[in-house]
Design a protein around this motif. Structure first.
Motif: not given
Length: 351
Positions: A15, A17-19, A21-22
């Motif tokens: 994954s 970017g933002e995904l 980090q989640i």
């Protein structure tokens, strides 16, 4: 290609970017909270990918050879999977066992067989299912192998809160443990039940005393049963409207009965009070029972003597008489009597 333990290994980008980090925030042991200790070296080329695909085909063959060595050493362990590092500098075996296993001799045998560094890792049955992968009873891929980042423990209380069947065959997964998906909706059930009264409570409603038998959190309905056995279904909104007058102090409404207070009131009695029914169930008339006094004791009491001492004296006398009777000989001899002949004296002496 990424930096690995004493060498290089092939990795795949999962994954960005933002995904990313989640996913890092949901990983166990706080992964993603600190800077990585290893780094990516370069992009993999076609030759690197072909070498990795060949190693994947060899993993099953390696696992079978290692399982033969396990049986030869007589170890109580099950080899689940084997994994070659891309540069073939390390070979990792994953196994499950119920008890602690001494596999030092096995490691030496495997190192001599494969000519590389050997590492044995013990895992649980849920981690084993995650590594082997498969299709669940829902028809989809295992959550642990596809997207679930952390295998959180699942206990039987989660199934009880959702009113599910407690049959292990219906709520267990392929690993033999409770299914991970039981936790997905557990928080919804817990928060929804807070809006309803507790099952089993007794309420005084406009229809009389009723016991709450069941609740339906999806249709927001409550099922009550009266003392006569009649049942009625009430919506949660109607129940709250019936309960409002009782809360405001107005006549009517629903009132909860404290069963513990009722139990204490029922047990509040005088332990020294005799029930009148005992006079009818007793073998003799309770009111007519009197103390019976021996005539000798009555004379002593009338003369100003002590009845207890006289009674004890009579008891001691009776014990002495009993002892004298026990001292008689087994052959019929009697002590304390004059001997009438040689036979009598011998018999009394033997007694």
């Amino acid at each position: 290609m990424v930096d690995a333990d004493r060498g290089e290994d092939l990795g795949q980008v999962h994954s960005l970017g933002e995904l990313a980090q989640i996913r890092n925030g949901g990983c166990p042991h706080g992964c993603g909270t600190s800077a990585p200790t290893r780094k990516a070296l370069r992009l993999a080329n076609a030759r690197d990918k072909a070498s990795a695909a060949e190693l994947e085909r060899l993993n099953e063959e390696v696992r079978r050879k290692a399982a033969e060595r396990v049986r030869a050493n007589g170890l109580a362990m099950k080899l689940s999977d084997a994994e070659w590092q891309w540069d073939r500098k390390k070979l990792t075996f994953y196994f499950t066992a119920e008890k602690r296993v001494d596999f030092r001799n096995l490691v030496r045998d495997l190192a001599a067989l494969f000519r590389t560094r050997i590492e044995l890792k013990q895992i649980g049955v849920r981690d084993e299912a995650k590594r082997l992968d498969g299709i669940g009873r829902c028809g989809r891929r295992y959550c642990s192998a596809s997207w679930l980042p952390e295998l959180r423990p699942v206990n039987l209380g989660v199934a009880k809160d959702q009113r599910l069947s407690l049959n292990p065959a219906q709520i267990s997964g392929a690993c033999g443990r409770l299914m991970c998906c039981l936790r997905y909706e557990h928080e919804f059930y817990v928060q929804s039940r807070k809006r309803f009264p507790k099952e089993g409570k007794i309420f005084v409603t406009p229809s009389g005393e009723e016991k709450l038998m069941a609740i339906d959190i999806f249709h927001e309905r409550l099922t009550f049963r009266t003392a006569e056995g009649d049942t009625r279904v009430v919506s949660l909104a109607d129940f709250n409207r019936e309960a409002e007058p009782a809360v405001a102090g107005r006549p009517g409404g629903c009132e909860e009965i404290d069963e513990a207070a009722l139990d204490e009131s029922e047990t509040d009695y005088d332990p020294f009070e005799i029930s009148p029914e005992l006079n009818y169930t007793a073998e003799h008339d309770v009111a007519g029972l009197q103390r019976v006094v021996a005539p000798e004791a009555a004379d002593g009491i009338g003369a100003g003597g002590n009845m207890d001492s006289r009674v004890r004296g009579n008891a001691e006398g009776s014990e002495d008489a009993g002892a004298a009777r026990r001292r008689r000989g087994r052959r019929g001899g009697k002590r304390g009597r004059g001997s009438t002949g040689p036979g009598d004296s011998s018999e009394s002496g033997e007694g």
